[in-house]
Design a protein around this motif. Structure first.
Motif, PDB file in Angstrom:
ATOM      1  N   THR A   1       0.843  -1.205   0.000  1.00  0.00           N
ATOM      2  CA  THR A   1       0.000   0.000   0.000  1.00  0.00           C
ATOM      3  C   THR A   1       0.871   1.245   0.000  1.00  0.00           C
ATOM      4  O   THR A   1       1.396   1.641   1.047  1.00  0.00           O
ATOM      5  CB  THR A   1      -0.908   0.015   1.248  1.00  0.00           C
TER       6      THR A   1
ATOM      7  N   LYS B   1      -4.799  11.697   5.162  1.00  0.00           N
ATOM      8  CA  LYS B   1      -5.725  10.966   4.287  1.00  0.00           C
ATOM      9  C   LYS B   1      -5.847  11.654   2.939  1.00  0.00           C
ATOM     10  O   LYS B   1      -5.826  11.001   1.886  1.00  0.00           O
ATOM     11  CB  LYS B   1      -7.094  10.865   4.963  1.00  0.00           C
TER      12      LYS B   1
ATOM     13  N   ASN C   1      -2.590  11.146   0.886  1.00  0.00           N
ATOM     14  CA  ASN C   1      -2.433   9.778   0.402  1.00  0.00           C
ATOM     15  C   ASN C   1      -3.425   9.420  -0.697  1.00  0.00           C
ATOM     16  O   ASN C   1      -3.132   8.581  -1.552  1.00  0.00           O
ATOM     17  CB  ASN C   1      -2.551   8.793   1.569  1.00  0.00           C
ATOM     18  N   VAL C   2      -4.593  10.077  -0.698  1.00  0.00           N
ATOM     19  CA  VAL C   2      -5.567   9.850  -1.769  1.00  0.00           C
ATOM     20  C   VAL C   2      -5.161  10.617  -3.027  1.00  0.00           C
ATOM     21  O   VAL C   2      -5.093  10.055  -4.123  1.00  0.00           O
ATOM     22  CB  VAL C   2      -6.985  10.264  -1.314  1.00  0.00           C
ATOM     23  N   CYS C   3      -4.891  11.913  -2.868  1.00  0.00           N
ATOM     24  CA  CYS C   3      -4.584  12.764  -4.031  1.00  0.00           C
ATOM     25  C   CYS C   3      -3.247  12.422  -4.679  1.00  0.00           C
ATOM     26  O   CYS C   3      -3.067  12.642  -5.880  1.00  0.00           O
ATOM     27  CB  CYS C   3      -4.584  14.230  -3.615  1.00  0.00           C
TER      28      CYS C   3
ATOM     29  N   LYS D   1      -1.650   9.362  -4.626  1.00  0.00           N
ATOM     30  CA  LYS D   1      -1.383   7.956  -4.958  1.00  0.00           C
ATOM     31  C   LYS D   1      -0.676   7.891  -6.311  1.00  0.00           C
ATOM     32  O   LYS D   1      -1.023   8.651  -7.233  1.00  0.00           O
ATOM     33  CB  LYS D   1      -2.688   7.161  -5.026  1.00  0.00           C
TER      34      LYS D   1
END
Length: 393
Positions: free
Chosen positions: A160, A370, A373-375, A377
């Motif tokens: 991940t 968060k 880590n989302v934007c 990736k």
């Protein structure tokens, strides 16, 4: 070992390889570790700011911002401790006294020009780097003293990726190899784990984008160099986009908060001028990519993966007495390794830095982590890159 052949192997390897009896003509190979430390302390009478963490860890990796500093003499690294590991690493060899870096270059690997862009790593037992892959180049590591455990996984391993903590040259993973709470997070990769115990006189070739978790097993010293590759332009674009996203998300955020999002060795200014500079660099790189031009830079970049698979295999066969591929770790052995590391897990572990933050600050850190880590990736950033290239083509 013919340096010219070894150079071709390094630049064309798609799998990690170990070079046995590398034996470069470096002065440190003619010393013991104690003698090397004594030479350092004689030339550098001041104590060294070692960084480290408790031997017991929590459920997440021990990130660099959790480390605290302890001033020690270099020889103290050879004195075992049961409660804390220490490291003086990821630093250029120019910081070493001349007697401690005498003769160091990578000529025996086919790169005589590499003698300044070299990094050293010194650590006690349990000193480690959280699992990550390097965004640029390929890595050549030479073990001088002590032993290190290297766990390696291919680029497509189902780990991940996270961009917190952010470091331009590294993408970390969420999985905690050092002190895991359970084996569960590793079931998706248990059949893709490669492992080697790097001992003095051995060298390791780490191809681009291979995940690696590295842990020192006893007081140790190694040197490495990252060889820039012509294919790095894609990674440079991705990292520039990521940096711009971080600059936007961290704008006007207090340093107490950003220190938990950005690696301590990373500088991320968010001023209008610095953001404008990042945009200029991105546009330059996009134009280079669009026109298939080589990046104009003082940095040396090498061609890679230019040999056909069959020719590469023949080259490795010719060098068999000296070089071998890193072997796949049996699933049972990997299970045992992770279970041994589980003994370090302390459910009550809490880093001291968290005690200095308010509830609101901790909540803001969690929200930003968060969002980043989302934007950021890697697959999201790649999509942005493709859109930008299409828009201006």
């Amino acid at each position: 070992m013919d340096p010219a052949k070894l150079k071709h192997i390094i630049l064309n390897a798609r799998h990690p390889y170990v070079v046995r009896n590398a034996d470069p003509d470096w002065a440190c190979f003619r010393q013991s570790f104690a003698e090397w430390c004594e030479a350092f302390d004689l030339a550098h009478p001041d104590c060294v700011p070692f960084e480290g963490c408790p031997v017991k860890g929590g459920n997440h990796p021990q990130w660099e911002w959790e480390r605290t500093k302890v001033k020690m003499k270099m020889r103290d690294i050879c004195t075992p401790t049961d409660t804390r590991w220490n490291s003086f690493s990821y630093r250029n060899i120019a910081l070493l006294p001349e007697p401690c870096r005498r003769g160091i270059n990578f000529a025996c690997f086919g790169f005589p020009e590499v003698e300044q862009d070299v990094t050293f790593w010194i650590g006690s037992a349990q000193a480690h780097t959280p699992c990550h892959y390097d965004t640029y180049g390929c890595n050549v590591v030479v073990q001088v003293f002590g032993r290190k455990s290297w766990i390696l996984l291919p680029p497509d391993a189902k780990l991940t990726p996270v961009r917190v903590p952010f470091e331009e040259s590294s993408v970390y993973c969420e999985e905690n190899f050092y002190s895991p709470a359970s084996y569960g997070p590793f079931t998706a990769v248990e059949d893709k784990v490669y492992h080697v115990m790097l001992e003095p006189g051995m060298a390791l070739i780490v191809p681009p984008k291979w995940w690696h978790y590295v842990e020192t097993l006893e007081p140790a010293l190694n040197f490495n160099t990252w060889l820039g590759l012509e294919t790095d332009v894609d990674s440079l674009i991705s990292e520039c986009i990521t940096k711009l996203l971080l600059q936007d998300l961290c704008n006007d955020v207090p340093e107490k908060v950003t220190s938990r999002l950005i690696n301590p060795n990373e500088d991320l200014p968010t001023t209008e001028e610095s953001v404008s500079e990042s945009y200029q660099i991105l546009n330059y790189l996009l134009n280079q990519r669009r026109n298939n031009k080589r990046q104009s830079s003082n940095l040396r970049r090498y061609p890679c993966e230019y040999l056909p698979v069959e020719a590469f295999g023949q080259l490795v066969d010719e060098c068999k007495p000296f070089i071998k591929p890193v072997e796949l770790l049996d699933r049972c052995d990997f299970n045992n390794l992770i279970n041994r590391n589980r003994a370090r897990n302390d459910p009550s572990y809490k880093d001291k830095i968290s005690d200095e933050l308010t509830v609101d600050e901790l909540e803001r850190i969690a929200r930003l982590r968060k969002m980043v880590n989302v934007c950021c990736k890697p697959d999201v950033v790649k999509l942005i890159e493709r859109v930008l290239l299409d828009e201006t083509s």
